[in-house]
Design a protein around this motif. Sequence first.
Motif, short mmCIF file in Angstrom:
data_model
loop_
_atom_site.label_atom_id
_atom_site.label_comp_id
_atom_site.label_asym_id
_atom_site.label_seq_id
_atom_site.Cartn_x
_atom_site.Cartn_y
_atom_site.Cartn_z
N ALA A 195 0.84 -1.20 0.00
CA ALA A 195 0.00 0.00 0.00
C ALA A 195 0.87 1.25 0.00
O ALA A 195 0.59 2.22 -0.72
N ALA A 196 1.94 1.24 0.79
CA ALA A 196 2.81 2.40 0.88
C ALA A 196 3.52 2.68 -0.44
O ALA A 196 3.58 3.83 -0.89
N VAL A 197 4.04 1.63 -1.08
CA VAL A 197 4.79 1.83 -2.32
C VAL A 197 3.87 2.27 -3.45
O VAL A 197 4.32 2.87 -4.43
N THR A 198 2.58 2.00 -3.32
CA THR A 198 1.60 2.48 -4.30
C THR A 198 1.17 3.91 -4.00
O THR A 198 1.00 4.74 -4.91
N ALA A 199 0.99 4.21 -2.73
CA ALA A 199 0.49 5.53 -2.33
C ALA A 199 1.49 6.64 -2.62
O ALA A 199 1.10 7.75 -3.02
N VAL A 200 2.79 6.38 -2.45
CA VAL A 200 3.78 7.44 -2.58
C VAL A 200 3.79 8.06 -3.98
O VAL A 200 3.67 9.29 -4.12
N PRO A 201 3.92 7.29 -5.07
CA PRO A 201 3.95 7.94 -6.39
C PRO A 201 2.62 8.58 -6.77
O PRO A 201 2.61 9.61 -7.45
N LEU A 202 1.50 8.00 -6.32
CA LEU A 202 0.21 8.62 -6.62
C LEU A 202 0.04 9.93 -5.86
O LEU A 202 -0.44 10.93 -6.41
N ALA A 203 0.44 9.94 -4.60
CA ALA A 203 0.36 11.17 -3.82
C ALA A 203 1.28 12.24 -4.42
O ALA A 203 0.91 13.42 -4.49
N ALA A 204 2.46 11.83 -4.85
CA ALA A 204 3.40 12.78 -5.47
C ALA A 204 2.78 13.40 -6.72
O ALA A 204 2.90 14.60 -6.97
N LEU A 205 2.11 12.57 -7.52
CA LEU A 205 1.47 13.08 -8.74
C LEU A 205 0.30 13.98 -8.43
O LEU A 205 0.19 15.08 -8.98
N PHE A 206 -0.59 13.55 -7.57
CA PHE A 206 -1.81 14.30 -7.30
C PHE A 206 -1.55 15.58 -6.52
O PHE A 206 -2.26 16.57 -6.70
N GLU A 207 -0.53 15.58 -5.67
CA GLU A 207 -0.27 16.76 -4.84
C GLU A 207 0.68 17.75 -5.52
O GLU A 207 0.45 18.95 -5.49
N ASP A 208 1.76 17.25 -6.10
CA ASP A 208 2.80 18.13 -6.63
C ASP A 208 3.01 18.01 -8.14
O ASP A 208 3.81 18.75 -8.71
N GLY A 209 2.37 17.05 -8.76
CA GLY A 209 2.64 16.81 -10.18
C GLY A 209 3.99 16.16 -10.39
O GLY A 209 4.53 16.18 -11.50
N ALA A 210 4.56 15.57 -9.35
CA ALA A 210 5.87 14.93 -9.45
C ALA A 210 5.78 13.69 -10.34
O ALA A 210 4.87 12.88 -10.21
N LEU A 211 6.75 13.54 -11.23
CA LEU A 211 6.73 12.45 -12.21
C LEU A 211 7.77 11.37 -11.94
O LEU A 211 7.56 10.21 -12.32
N ALA A 212 8.87 11.72 -11.30
CA ALA A 212 9.95 10.74 -11.10
C ALA A 212 9.50 9.52 -10.29
O ALA A 212 9.81 8.38 -10.67
N PRO A 213 8.76 9.69 -9.17
CA PRO A 213 8.32 8.50 -8.44
C PRO A 213 7.42 7.60 -9.27
O PRO A 213 7.54 6.37 -9.22
N LEU A 214 6.55 8.21 -10.07
CA LEU A 214 5.67 7.42 -10.93
C LEU A 214 6.46 6.70 -12.02
O LEU A 214 6.16 5.56 -12.38
N ALA A 215 7.51 7.36 -12.53
CA ALA A 215 8.34 6.73 -13.56
C ALA A 215 9.09 5.53 -13.02
O ALA A 215 9.39 4.59 -13.77
N LEU A 216 9.41 5.54 -11.73
CA LEU A 216 10.13 4.42 -11.12
C LEU A 216 9.19 3.33 -10.61
O LEU A 216 9.63 2.22 -10.29
N PHE A 217 7.92 3.62 -10.55
CA PHE A 217 6.96 2.68 -9.96
C PHE A 217 6.76 1.39 -10.76
O PHE A 217 6.45 0.35 -10.16
N PRO A 218 6.87 1.37 -12.10
CA PRO A 218 6.61 0.12 -12.84
C PRO A 218 7.40 -1.08 -12.35
O PRO A 218 7.01 -2.22 -12.66
N ALA A 219 8.48 -0.87 -11.62
CA ALA A 219 9.21 -2.01 -11.06
C ALA A 219 8.32 -2.82 -10.12
O ALA A 219 8.48 -4.04 -9.99
N VAL A 220 7.34 -2.16 -9.50
CA VAL A 220 6.46 -2.85 -8.55
C VAL A 220 5.51 -3.81 -9.26
O VAL A 220 5.48 -5.01 -8.93
N PRO A 221 4.70 -3.36 -10.23
CA PRO A 221 3.86 -4.34 -10.94
C PRO A 221 4.67 -5.40 -11.68
O PRO A 221 4.21 -6.53 -11.84
N TYR A 222 5.88 -5.05 -12.12
CA TYR A 222 6.74 -6.05 -12.78
C TYR A 222 7.04 -7.20 -11.83
O TYR A 222 6.95 -8.38 -12.21
N VAL A 223 7.38 -6.88 -10.59
CA VAL A 223 7.66 -7.91 -9.60
C VAL A 223 6.40 -8.74 -9.33
O VAL A 223 6.47 -9.97 -9.19
#
Length: 275
Positions: A195-223
């Motif tokens: 839950a935490a590893v999913t929430a961080v990139p989404l929160a970054a996107l929705f709050e700040d428009g941050a893209l780097a955490p979301l760009a690194l997130f695909p490693a999670v669904p890959y695993v």
Amino acid sequence: MVPSLPRPSPAAVATGLVGGVGNAAVAVALYARADYPALESTGETALVVLAAFLVGFVPLFLAASARLVAPALGFLGLVAGTVRLEVTTPAPEWGELGEYVVVDGPTHVGSYVDAWYLWLALAALLAVAEFGLRRRYSIGDGRLRNLPDGPLERSSRYAVVVGTAVLVGIATSLLVVDAGIRPPALTSVVFAFAAAVTAVPLAALFEDGALAPLALFPAVPYVLVLEVFVTTDSPVHILLFGPYAVVLAVVWALERRLRSRLRASGGSVGADEPV
């Protein structure tokens, strides 16, 4: 509260039905090709059909109802990958050991159907991420339908982020339980980390428009996909999601700092308003 959404259109429902029925047909055909014993039981066959139907219905319904692309593409890629695995690997050989059915060889389509809950959670994740990106950066957001207009209130943003993270956390927990995690008490830790590893990139996107955490997130669904289709001794490696969530949070903080410096120097860093 998250704003109420309009009633789905008949076209969206029809598109979902096409995806659901088509996916169920593909799953049953692959089961029959490999002589899965499940097809000898009406009850088990019905469960296979229902699970495959849901996996096909939900992402295409989301895509058609909201005019999103990612859920549909994710589903089509998943189906294509499953079919490819199934037809390019040796068929499983079935046998009996007492009252138990034993199998020798890969059972990719069985793994695909059994992990239906994970595919639904990832479809929701793709939909939320695409919505956030398109709304935040005005990428064809005028074409979106049946989604809230204008910036979401903070409580609504939190509800979307937390709700999506909980879905992925539950799905990951079910996955490791099916895989036989030991000790079982680790399941709650897996839920928290997923839950935490999913929430961080989404929160970054929705709050700040941050893209780097979301760009690194695909490693999670890959695993997670590897865990479904590749036999492992233990799913305990999924506990690495916890440290990875910290990494994504640090990346978010670094991107926020960089954006702040660029903004102070007069540079353009995208939209300033939250989703």
